[in-house]
Scaffold this motif. Sequence first.
Motif, PDB file in Angstrom:
ATOM      1  N   THR A 181       1.004  -1.056   0.071  1.00 25.34           N
ATOM      2  CA  THR A 181      -0.069   0.021   0.031  1.00 25.34           C
ATOM      3  C   THR A 181       0.771   1.361   0.041  1.00 25.34           C
ATOM      4  OG1 THR A 181      -1.896  -1.151   1.303  1.00 25.34           O
ATOM      5  CG2 THR A 181      -1.916   1.242   1.114  1.00 25.34           C
ATOM      6  N   PRO A 182       1.206   1.792  -1.241  1.00 23.78           N
ATOM      7  CA  PRO A 182       1.957   3.046  -1.320  1.00 23.78           C
ATOM      8  C   PRO A 182       1.154   4.184  -0.179  1.00 23.78           C
ATOM      9  CG  PRO A 182       1.626   2.303  -3.458  1.00 23.78           C
ATOM     10  CD  PRO A 182       0.642   1.426  -2.459  1.00 23.78           C
ATOM     11  N   ALA A 183       1.904   5.122   0.122  1.00 27.14           N
ATOM     12  CA  ALA A 183       1.683   6.180   1.141  1.00 27.14           C
ATOM     13  C   ALA A 183       0.483   6.903   0.424  1.00 27.14           C
ATOM     14  CB  ALA A 183       2.665   7.035   1.689  1.00 27.14           C
ATOM     15  N   GLY A 184      -0.590   6.973   1.168  1.00 26.94           N
ATOM     16  CA  GLY A 184      -1.543   7.869   0.702  1.00 26.94           C
ATOM     17  C   GLY A 184      -2.676   7.170  -0.585  1.00 26.94           C
ATOM     18  N   ALA A 185      -2.460   6.142  -0.761  1.00 24.66           N
ATOM     19  CA  ALA A 185      -3.164   5.216  -1.622  1.00 24.66           C
ATOM     20  C   ALA A 185      -4.502   4.714  -1.265  1.00 24.66           C
ATOM     21  CB  ALA A 185      -2.376   4.072  -2.366  1.00 24.66           C
ATOM     22  N   ARG A 186      -5.556   4.777  -1.847  1.00 21.60           N
ATOM     23  CA  ARG A 186      -6.688   4.054  -1.505  1.00 21.60           C
ATOM     24  C   ARG A 186      -6.629   2.697  -2.060  1.00 21.60           C
ATOM     25  NH1 ARG A 186     -11.520   3.058  -4.377  1.00 21.60           N
ATOM     26  NH2 ARG A 186     -10.802   4.360  -5.918  1.00 21.60           N
ATOM     27  N   VAL A 187      -7.099   1.822  -0.956  1.00 20.75           N
ATOM     28  CA  VAL A 187      -6.930   0.166  -1.294  1.00 20.75           C
ATOM     29  C   VAL A 187      -8.249  -0.161  -1.768  1.00 20.75           C
ATOM     30  CG1 VAL A 187      -6.528  -1.940  -0.333  1.00 20.75           C
ATOM     31  CG2 VAL A 187      -5.240  -0.191   0.453  1.00 20.75           C
ATOM     32  N   VAL A 188      -8.256  -0.884  -2.888  1.00 19.40           N
ATOM     33  CA  VAL A 188      -9.600  -1.561  -3.271  1.00 19.40           C
ATOM     34  C   VAL A 188      -9.238  -3.141  -2.963  1.00 19.40           C
ATOM     35  CG1 VAL A 188     -10.976  -2.446  -5.125  1.00 19.40           C
ATOM     36  CG2 VAL A 188      -9.973  -0.024  -5.074  1.00 19.40           C
ATOM     37  N   ASP A 189      -9.908  -3.514  -2.058  1.00 17.67           N
ATOM     38  CA  ASP A 189      -9.750  -5.055  -1.388  1.00 17.67           C
ATOM     39  C   ASP A 189     -10.198  -5.941  -2.358  1.00 17.67           C
ATOM     40  OD1 ASP A 189      -8.978  -7.105   0.166  1.00 17.67           O
ATOM     41  OD2 ASP A 189     -10.067  -6.555   1.956  1.00 17.67           O
ATOM     42  N   LEU A 190      -9.704  -6.782  -3.293  1.00 15.67           N
ATOM     43  CA  LEU A 190     -10.031  -7.963  -3.791  1.00 15.67           C
ATOM     44  C   LEU A 190      -9.364  -9.106  -3.635  1.00 15.67           C
ATOM     45  CD1 LEU A 190     -10.888  -6.100  -7.386  1.00 15.67           C
ATOM     46  CD2 LEU A 190     -12.323  -6.598  -5.650  1.00 15.67           C
ATOM     47  N   SER A 191      -8.903  -9.112  -2.221  1.00 13.48           N
ATOM     48  CA  SER A 191      -7.933 -10.222  -1.791  1.00 13.48           C
ATOM     49  C   SER A 191      -8.636 -11.762  -1.808  1.00 13.48           C
ATOM     50  CB  SER A 191      -7.374  -9.772  -0.472  1.00 13.48           C
ATOM     51  OG  SER A 191      -8.458  -9.504   0.514  1.00 13.48           O
ATOM     52  N   ARG A 192      -9.962 -11.636  -1.971  1.00 13.89           N
ATOM     53  CA  ARG A 192     -10.545 -13.043  -2.117  1.00 13.89           C
ATOM     54  C   ARG A 192     -11.154 -13.465  -3.325  1.00 13.89           C
ATOM     55  NH1 ARG A 192     -14.683 -12.484   1.214  1.00 13.89           N
ATOM     56  NH2 ARG A 192     -14.734 -10.377   1.710  1.00 13.89           N
ATOM     57  N   ALA A 193     -10.734 -12.586  -4.307  1.00 14.44           N
ATOM     58  CA  ALA A 193     -11.427 -12.647  -5.511  1.00 14.44           C
ATOM     59  C   ALA A 193     -10.051 -12.844  -6.616  1.00 14.44           C
ATOM     60  CB  ALA A 193     -11.962 -11.222  -5.895  1.00 14.44           C
ATOM     61  N   THR A 194     -10.724 -13.408  -7.931  1.00 20.53           N
ATOM     62  CA  THR A 194      -9.748 -13.373  -8.987  1.00 20.53           C
ATOM     63  C   THR A 194     -10.169 -12.162  -9.894  1.00 20.53           C
ATOM     64  OG1 THR A 194     -10.262 -16.000  -8.880  1.00 20.53           O
ATOM     65  CG2 THR A 194      -9.285 -14.809 -10.918  1.00 20.53           C
TER      66      THR A 194
END
Length: 438
Positions: free
Chosen positions: A63-76
């Motif tokens: 996660t770069p500083a200031g970046a917004r995370v889109v969490d698709l960690s359980r997806a393809t």
Amino acid sequence: MTRALLGLLAALAAFAGASAATAADVVVHAGRLIDGTGGPVRERVSVVIRDERIAAVEPGFVTPAGARVVDLSRATVLPGLIDSHTHVTYRRGGFAERLTGSDMEDVLKATGNVRKLLMAGFTSIRNLGAEGGTDLALKKAIARGDVPGPRMWISLEYLGPTGGPTDPRAGIDESWHNDDWGHSVVDGPEAAIREVRDHKRRGADLIKILPSGAVGVPGDSTNPQAKLMTDDEIRAVVDTAHGLGMKVAAHAHSKAAIDAALRLGADSIEHGAYGDAESFRLYKARGAFLVPTVLVPQLVAERADQRPSIGGPSPAEKARIVVDQLRGMFREANRAGVKIAFGTDVTGLVPFDGSAREFKVMTDLGMSPAGAILTATRNAAELIGSPDIGAVAPGRYADLIAVAGDPLKDITELERVAFVMKGGAVVRDDLTARPAPP
């Protein structure tokens, strides 16, 4: 090097570093990544997005500083899909609708069609045939942001001879006339050259020709097994289009039309039902693509014919004949190593949010799930000629989709796309708000 210059370089480096840290404002954490290049599936990957493009694809969840995370960690996660053969402004319903509808109605209805395609995960399309500049108007509206939809590459009107499938007067009373009918009939090389140049002037990205008859048009004069354009006409289209930087898509069912179009330099054959081993060698020698579009004729053949035949076989009757040939041809072309690009010929017979059903048809006919995915990513991008789409890789547009399961195990997962990003903007998200499984 002077101290002042060293100081300036240091300041510039610091500025660049700060820009990199703040500009990379979105990072997608992908549980599994199928990147569209044909490489292996990658687990736990971060896709860093700067503005509308992919800046980096990195291992692990970073996660770069200031970046917004889109969490698709359980997806393809996959690249946005590409449909190489659509008709989003097509007017269905036979002669009555053709004579009573309007181009304005077509383009308004098409705004819903392209939205459905986008929400189903198709972030890019080739639209192969539209009347009255409706596809151009739609493309511009999408590019401006007025209408949500995929990126579009358009052909405007398709080209063919008098009496063929492109002739709007075929099969109707000669007294009927519409001032907007034009730009689709070419007889002879000079007419072909003129129309290709005019299409380019008006904004076409590519040219579509119909050197053979068609399934979806009634009458003997449009027999799918017929070759309707002369070699000189095909050559004139191809040479002129290539000279203007445009590719040529050739609708061709008959072997004679397929082989002639390939020999003369067409970039893709649409449908290609009666292609054989000789045709497959031509595809490979010329580097041309097959866009098979198997689902639509299969559905036509399965449906009862509700429209009367006009002067010859009806579309349903033709489809019953062609569909088995088309399926067998697909199997053999795939085995022979012909380059195949995904295309549906979607016109509304298949719902515009159901185009991914084509994947299941392809795998049922012997193509691997991985190969089917490549037809709608790497292969389709190569056919279109765009270095900006078709893969999750640095420099490409941040066009991403995600599904909950694994499409390599169940290709129908692509019929249930739950996340869509186009150019870094999330346009559909039915995944990240889901609670974690117990």
